[in-house]
Design an enzyme around this catalytic site. Structure first.
Site, PDB file in Angstrom:
ATOM      1  N   ASP A  31      -2.207  -0.426  -6.997  1.00 27.80           N
ATOM      2  CA  ASP A  31      -2.743  -1.073  -5.878  1.00 27.80           C
ATOM      3  C   ASP A  31      -2.948  -2.495  -6.360  1.00 27.80           C
ATOM      4  OD1 ASP A  31      -2.810   0.153  -2.329  1.00 27.80           O
ATOM      5  OD2 ASP A  31      -4.034  -1.854  -2.848  1.00 27.80           O
ATOM      6  N   ILE A  32      -2.710  -3.348  -4.879  1.00 26.52           N
ATOM      7  CA  ILE A  32      -3.169  -4.964  -5.019  1.00 26.52           C
ATOM      8  C   ILE A  32      -4.893  -5.475  -4.296  1.00 26.52           C
ATOM      9  CG2 ILE A  32      -2.114  -5.489  -3.154  1.00 26.52           C
ATOM     10  CD1 ILE A  32      -0.476  -8.340  -4.675  1.00 26.52           C
ATOM     11  N   ASN A  88      -0.572   7.948   5.052  1.00 24.17           N
ATOM     12  CA  ASN A  88      -0.967   7.671   5.772  1.00 24.17           C
ATOM     13  C   ASN A  88       0.583   7.576   7.006  1.00 24.17           C
ATOM     14  OD1 ASN A  88      -3.564   6.798   5.392  1.00 24.17           O
ATOM     15  ND2 ASN A  88      -2.934   4.776   4.636  1.00 24.17           N
ATOM     16  N   GLY A  94      -2.732   4.202  10.104  1.00 24.11           N
ATOM     17  CA  GLY A  94      -2.925   2.705   9.054  1.00 24.11           C
ATOM     18  C   GLY A  94      -1.612   2.372   7.952  1.00 24.11           C
ATOM     19  N   SER A  96       0.578   0.313   7.266  1.00 28.39           N
ATOM     20  CA  SER A  96       0.776  -0.990   6.814  1.00 28.39           C
ATOM     21  C   SER A  96       2.126  -1.666   6.128  1.00 28.39           C
ATOM     22  CB  SER A  96      -0.260  -1.563   6.255  1.00 28.39           C
ATOM     23  OG  SER A  96      -0.952  -2.233   5.005  1.00 28.39           O
ATOM     24  N   HIS A 101       4.954   5.664   0.323  1.00 27.62           N
ATOM     25  CA  HIS A 101       4.150   6.297  -1.210  1.00 27.62           C
ATOM     26  C   HIS A 101       2.654   6.787  -0.207  1.00 27.62           C
ATOM     27  CE1 HIS A 101       2.873   2.802   2.484  1.00 27.62           C
ATOM     28  NE2 HIS A 101       1.945   3.491   2.378  1.00 27.62           N
TER      29      HIS A 101
HETATM   30  P1  5GP Z   1      -0.358   1.707   3.759  1.00 21.33           P
HETATM   31  O1  5GP Z   1      -1.820   0.878   4.838  1.00 21.33           O
HETATM   32  O2  5GP Z   1       1.246   1.333   4.606  1.00 21.33           O
HETATM   33  O3  5GP Z   1      -1.091   3.075   3.949  1.00 21.33           O
HETATM   34  O4  5GP Z   1      -0.689   1.267   2.036  1.00 21.33           O
HETATM   35  C1  5GP Z   1      -0.359   0.041   1.715  1.00 21.33           C
HETATM   36  C2  5GP Z   1      -1.223  -0.356   0.598  1.00 21.33           C
HETATM   37  O5  5GP Z   1       0.181  -1.380  -0.206  1.00 21.33           O
HETATM   38  C3  5GP Z   1      -2.365  -0.795   0.692  1.00 21.33           C
HETATM   39  O6  5GP Z   1      -2.854  -0.598  -0.140  1.00 21.33           O
HETATM   40  C4  5GP Z   1      -2.185  -2.091   0.215  1.00 21.33           C
HETATM   41  O7  5GP Z   1      -3.153  -2.968  -0.381  1.00 21.33           O
HETATM   42  C5  5GP Z   1      -0.435  -2.130  -0.657  1.00 21.33           C
HETATM   43  N1  5GP Z   1      -0.435  -3.327  -1.574  1.00 21.33           N
HETATM   44  C6  5GP Z   1       0.337  -4.161  -0.068  1.00 21.33           C
HETATM   45  N2  5GP Z   1       1.354  -5.112  -0.249  1.00 21.33           N
HETATM   46  C7  5GP Z   1       1.470  -5.119  -1.789  1.00 21.33           C
HETATM   47  C8  5GP Z   1       1.566  -5.601  -3.167  1.00 21.33           C
HETATM   48  O8  5GP Z   1       2.645  -6.044  -3.592  1.00 21.33           O
HETATM   49  N3  5GP Z   1       1.609  -4.938  -4.582  1.00 21.33           N
HETATM   50  C9  5GP Z   1       0.555  -4.198  -4.482  1.00 21.33           C
HETATM   51  N4  5GP Z   1       0.595  -3.440  -5.864  1.00 21.33           N
HETATM   52  N5  5GP Z   1      -0.112  -2.821  -3.114  1.00 21.33           N
HETATM   53  C10 5GP Z   1       0.686  -3.298  -2.046  1.00 21.33           C
END
Ligand code: 5GP
Ligand code: ZN
Length: 115
Positions: A31-32, A88, A94, A96, A101
């Site tokens: 994760d970034i 999620n 949450g 996003s 994933h």
């Molecule tokens: P969500 O909030 O949808 O459950 O999780 C999305 C996740 O994707 C977040 O933890 C966010 O940090 C990660 N994320 C978003 N954009 C990128 C990206 O471009 N690269 C990586 N490696 N992770 C990302």
């Protein structure tokens, strides 16, 4: 491929990520914006918006995603100490990124209930 989807782009190597697993239909990468010492995302290469969009035909794929997640937990040495997986779904949870994933989180003690 869903144009404009960040995770589809990562799957197709159009955006860089620290990948740690790749097969023909599943990939995993760090994760970034990590929320724990280990924070890995496991995704299907195919664009599935979230679990609400998955059906019976995706059962094997989603099962294998869980197996891959477990293998990575062992590989990154968080299996013994413990880890959490999170999926999620929609706004209140949450979500996003609208590409299914699994979050794999570990390397520290987790709170319960989650925030
Ligand atoms: P969500 O909030 O949808 O459950 O999780 C999305 C996740 O994707 C977040 O933890 C966010 O940090 C990660 N994320 C978003 N954009 C990128 C990206 O471009 N690269 C990586 N490696 N992770 C990302
Ligand atoms: Zn996508």
């Amino acid at each position: 491929m869903n144009t404009g989807c960040v995770f589809c782009k990562i799957s197709e190597d159009k955006i860089q990520a620290r990948k740690i697993y790749q097969s023909n239909d599943i990939i995993a990468f760090h994760d970034i914006n990590p929320q724990a010492p280990v924070h890995v995302l496991v995704i299907p290469r195919r664009h599935i918006r979230n679990l609400l969009e998955a059906d019976e035909q995706d059962a094997s794929l989603i099962g294998r995603m869980l197996i891959v997640t477990t293998q990575i937990a062992k590989q990154l040495n968080i299996a013994e100490s413990g880890y959490r997986i999170v999926i999620n779904t929609n706004r209140n949870a949450g979500q996003s990124i609208d590409h299914l994933h699994i979050h794999l989180l570990g390397g520290r003690a987790m709170q319960w209930p989650p925030g």
